[in-house]
Motif scaffolding. Structure first.
Motif, PDB file in Angstrom:
ATOM      1  N   GLY A 157       0.824  -1.187   0.000  1.00 23.15           N
ATOM      2  CA  GLY A 157       0.000   0.000   0.000  1.00 23.15           C
ATOM      3  C   GLY A 157       0.865   1.246   0.000  1.00 23.15           C
ATOM      4  O   GLY A 157       2.072   1.186   0.239  1.00 23.15           O
ATOM      5  N   PHE A 158       0.259   2.394  -0.243  1.00 23.68           N
ATOM      6  CA  PHE A 158       1.016   3.640  -0.245  1.00 23.68           C
ATOM      7  C   PHE A 158       1.569   3.969   1.140  1.00 23.68           C
ATOM      8  O   PHE A 158       2.470   4.796   1.277  1.00 23.68           O
ATOM      9  CB  PHE A 158       0.143   4.792  -0.757  1.00 23.68           C
ATOM     10  CG  PHE A 158       0.318   5.070  -2.227  1.00 23.68           C
ATOM     11  CD1 PHE A 158       0.595   4.042  -3.117  1.00 23.68           C
ATOM     12  CD2 PHE A 158       0.205   6.354  -2.726  1.00 23.68           C
ATOM     13  CE1 PHE A 158       0.765   4.286  -4.465  1.00 23.68           C
ATOM     14  CE2 PHE A 158       0.373   6.618  -4.079  1.00 23.68           C
ATOM     15  CZ  PHE A 158       0.650   5.579  -4.945  1.00 23.68           C
ATOM     16  N   ASP A 159       1.015   3.322   2.171  1.00 19.18           N
ATOM     17  CA  ASP A 159       1.507   3.520   3.530  1.00 19.18           C
ATOM     18  C   ASP A 159       2.632   2.551   3.889  1.00 19.18           C
ATOM     19  O   ASP A 159       3.139   2.561   5.014  1.00 19.18           O
ATOM     20  CB  ASP A 159       0.368   3.370   4.533  1.00 19.18           C
ATOM     21  CG  ASP A 159      -0.319   2.001   4.441  1.00 19.18           C
ATOM     22  OD1 ASP A 159       0.085   1.175   3.598  1.00 19.18           O
ATOM     23  OD2 ASP A 159      -1.274   1.770   5.206  1.00 19.18           O
ATOM     24  N   GLY A 160       3.030   1.699   2.927  1.00 18.02           N
ATOM     25  CA  GLY A 160       4.103   0.742   3.170  1.00 18.02           C
ATOM     26  C   GLY A 160       3.640  -0.594   3.712  1.00 18.02           C
ATOM     27  O   GLY A 160       4.457  -1.503   3.910  1.00 18.02           O
ATOM     28  N   LYS A 161       2.350  -0.738   3.946  1.00 18.96           N
ATOM     29  CA  LYS A 161       1.830  -1.988   4.493  1.00 18.96           C
ATOM     30  C   LYS A 161       1.840  -3.081   3.415  1.00 18.96           C
ATOM     31  O   LYS A 161       1.301  -2.884   2.333  1.00 18.96           O
ATOM     32  CB  LYS A 161       0.413  -1.785   5.007  1.00 18.96           C
ATOM     33  CG  LYS A 161      -0.198  -3.031   5.627  1.00 18.96           C
ATOM     34  CD  LYS A 161      -1.608  -2.768   6.109  1.00 18.96           C
ATOM     35  CE  LYS A 161      -2.235  -4.030   6.691  1.00 18.96           C
ATOM     36  NZ  LYS A 161      -3.615  -3.788   7.177  1.00 18.96           N
ATOM     37  N   PRO A 162       2.457  -4.260   3.705  1.00 22.44           N
ATOM     38  CA  PRO A 162       2.428  -5.363   2.737  1.00 22.44           C
ATOM     39  C   PRO A 162       0.989  -5.854   2.531  1.00 22.44           C
ATOM     40  O   PRO A 162       0.240  -6.035   3.488  1.00 22.44           O
ATOM     41  CB  PRO A 162       3.290  -6.447   3.398  1.00 22.44           C
ATOM     42  CG  PRO A 162       4.104  -5.732   4.431  1.00 22.44           C
ATOM     43  CD  PRO A 162       3.247  -4.596   4.898  1.00 22.44           C
ATOM     44  N   GLU A 163       0.613  -6.051   1.259  1.00 24.29           N
ATOM     45  CA  GLU A 163      -0.746  -6.508   0.949  1.00 24.29           C
ATOM     46  C   GLU A 163      -0.755  -7.982   0.551  1.00 24.29           C
ATOM     47  O   GLU A 163      -1.593  -8.745   0.996  1.00 24.29           O
ATOM     48  CB  GLU A 163      -1.329  -5.639  -0.161  1.00 24.29           C
ATOM     49  CG  GLU A 163      -1.485  -4.193   0.267  1.00 24.29           C
ATOM     50  CD  GLU A 163      -1.953  -3.287  -0.854  1.00 24.29           C
ATOM     51  OE1 GLU A 163      -2.687  -2.323  -0.573  1.00 24.29           O
ATOM     52  OE2 GLU A 163      -1.563  -3.528  -2.030  1.00 24.29           O
ATOM     53  N   TRP A 164       0.170  -8.390  -0.309  1.00 29.53           N
ATOM     54  CA  TRP A 164       0.318  -9.786  -0.678  1.00 29.53           C
ATOM     55  C   TRP A 164       1.663  -9.987  -1.362  1.00 29.53           C
ATOM     56  O   TRP A 164       2.313  -9.025  -1.789  1.00 29.53           O
ATOM     57  CB  TRP A 164      -0.821 -10.276  -1.589  1.00 29.53           C
ATOM     58  CG  TRP A 164      -1.075  -9.467  -2.844  1.00 29.53           C
ATOM     59  CD1 TRP A 164      -2.056  -8.541  -3.040  1.00 29.53           C
ATOM     60  CD2 TRP A 164      -0.335  -9.516  -4.077  1.00 29.53           C
ATOM     61  NE1 TRP A 164      -1.972  -8.000  -4.300  1.00 29.53           N
ATOM     62  CE2 TRP A 164      -0.932  -8.596  -4.961  1.00 29.53           C
ATOM     63  CE3 TRP A 164       0.761 -10.236  -4.521  1.00 29.53           C
ATOM     64  CZ2 TRP A 164      -0.466  -8.382  -6.261  1.00 29.53           C
ATOM     65  CZ3 TRP A 164       1.245 -10.022  -5.815  1.00 29.53           C
ATOM     66  CH2 TRP A 164       0.635  -9.112  -6.663  1.00 29.53           C
ATOM     67  N   SER A 165       2.081 -11.247  -1.432  1.00 31.24           N
ATOM     68  CA  SER A 165       3.284 -11.597  -2.198  1.00 31.24           C
ATOM     69  C   SER A 165       3.049 -12.956  -2.848  1.00 31.24           C
ATOM     70  O   SER A 165       2.431 -13.841  -2.256  1.00 31.24           O
ATOM     71  CB  SER A 165       4.528 -11.638  -1.303  1.00 31.24           C
ATOM     72  OG  SER A 165       4.413 -12.634  -0.317  1.00 31.24           O
ATOM     73  N   THR A 166       3.523 -13.093  -4.092  1.00 36.48           N
ATOM     74  CA  THR A 166       3.374 -14.330  -4.846  1.00 36.48           C
ATOM     75  C   THR A 166       4.736 -14.763  -5.367  1.00 36.48           C
ATOM     76  O   THR A 166       5.380 -14.021  -6.111  1.00 36.48           O
ATOM     77  CB  THR A 166       2.408 -14.138  -6.032  1.00 36.48           C
ATOM     78  OG1 THR A 166       1.123 -13.762  -5.525  1.00 36.48           O
ATOM     79  CG2 THR A 166       2.268 -15.427  -6.839  1.00 36.48           C
TER      80      THR A 166
END
Length: 204
Positions: free
Chosen positions: A72-81
């Motif tokens: 996210g724009f706040d640096g929060k990880p959303e997902w990884s593949t």
């Protein structure tokens, strides 16, 4: 100054600059002041001038370590593949799908919201530096073996392919019904985007 150095191209959007360094980090900076807003660790870095992809409020990084990340724009990880193959070019987007070329001779379609793999297409060689391009429902990408591919963007089926005499390490450009691409055979090609026929080529 960002420690680690960089072999990638920054992306700028909404007043922020996103840069990846060779110490396996993604940095978000204020584009006006250069102040670091946040940093996040990733596996591998971005090479050959590859860039992060900004899609709406998401920052997509397809790393040389073989993992595609969304922050996210706040640096929060959303997902990884993890596709388990190095990625050495900039991903591209069409709507809710991200297209990523990899070192395992495949092109992947990954959903923007969840990171699930929609499809994968087998090519004849690795993809190095040549970024996929979306145009009129199709994806165009060049391989290190020197083949330009045209695939259906929805299903990943190859519609046509055209071999050149050298590696393709530049990204195709599409305009007005044609696709243009340079090859290490020292030629610039113009092809009909729908049929793949060569309209002209120029020796450089």
């Amino acid at each position: 100054e960002l420690k680690g150095g960089s072999d990638s191209t920054p992306a700028v959007a909404n007043g922020r600059l996103f840069a990846v360094t060779k110490d396996d980090k993604l940095h978000a900076l204020d584009a006006a002041t250069g102040k670091t807003l946040w940093s996040a660790g990733i596996s591998g870095s971005l090479l050959f001038g590859a860039s992060p992809l900004v899609a709406d409020e998401h920052v997509i990084v397809a790393s040389s370590g073989g993992t595609v990340y969304s922050f996210g724009f706040d640096g929060k990880p959303e997902w990884s593949t993890d596709i388990k193959a190095g990625i050495f070019s900039t991903p591209t987007r069409n709507g809710d799908v991200i297209y990523v070329g990899a070192d395992d001779h495949k092109l992947y379609a990954v959903t923007l919201r969840k990171g699930t793999i929609e499809w994968e297409a087998q090519l004849d060689s690795r993809i190095v530096a040549s970024a996929p391009v979306f145009y009129q429902g199709r994806i165009y990408v060049g391989t290190y073996k020197g083949t330009l591919y045209c695939l259906n963007a929805g299903k990943g089926k190859t519609e046509w392919s055209m071999p050149t005499g050298g590696a393709i390490v530049a990204s195709p450009v599409c305009f007005n019904g044609r696709v243009y691409v340079g090859s290490k055979d020292t030629k610039l090609y113009a092809l009909d985007a729908g049929r793949g026929t060569v309209v002209w080529s120029v020796q450089t």
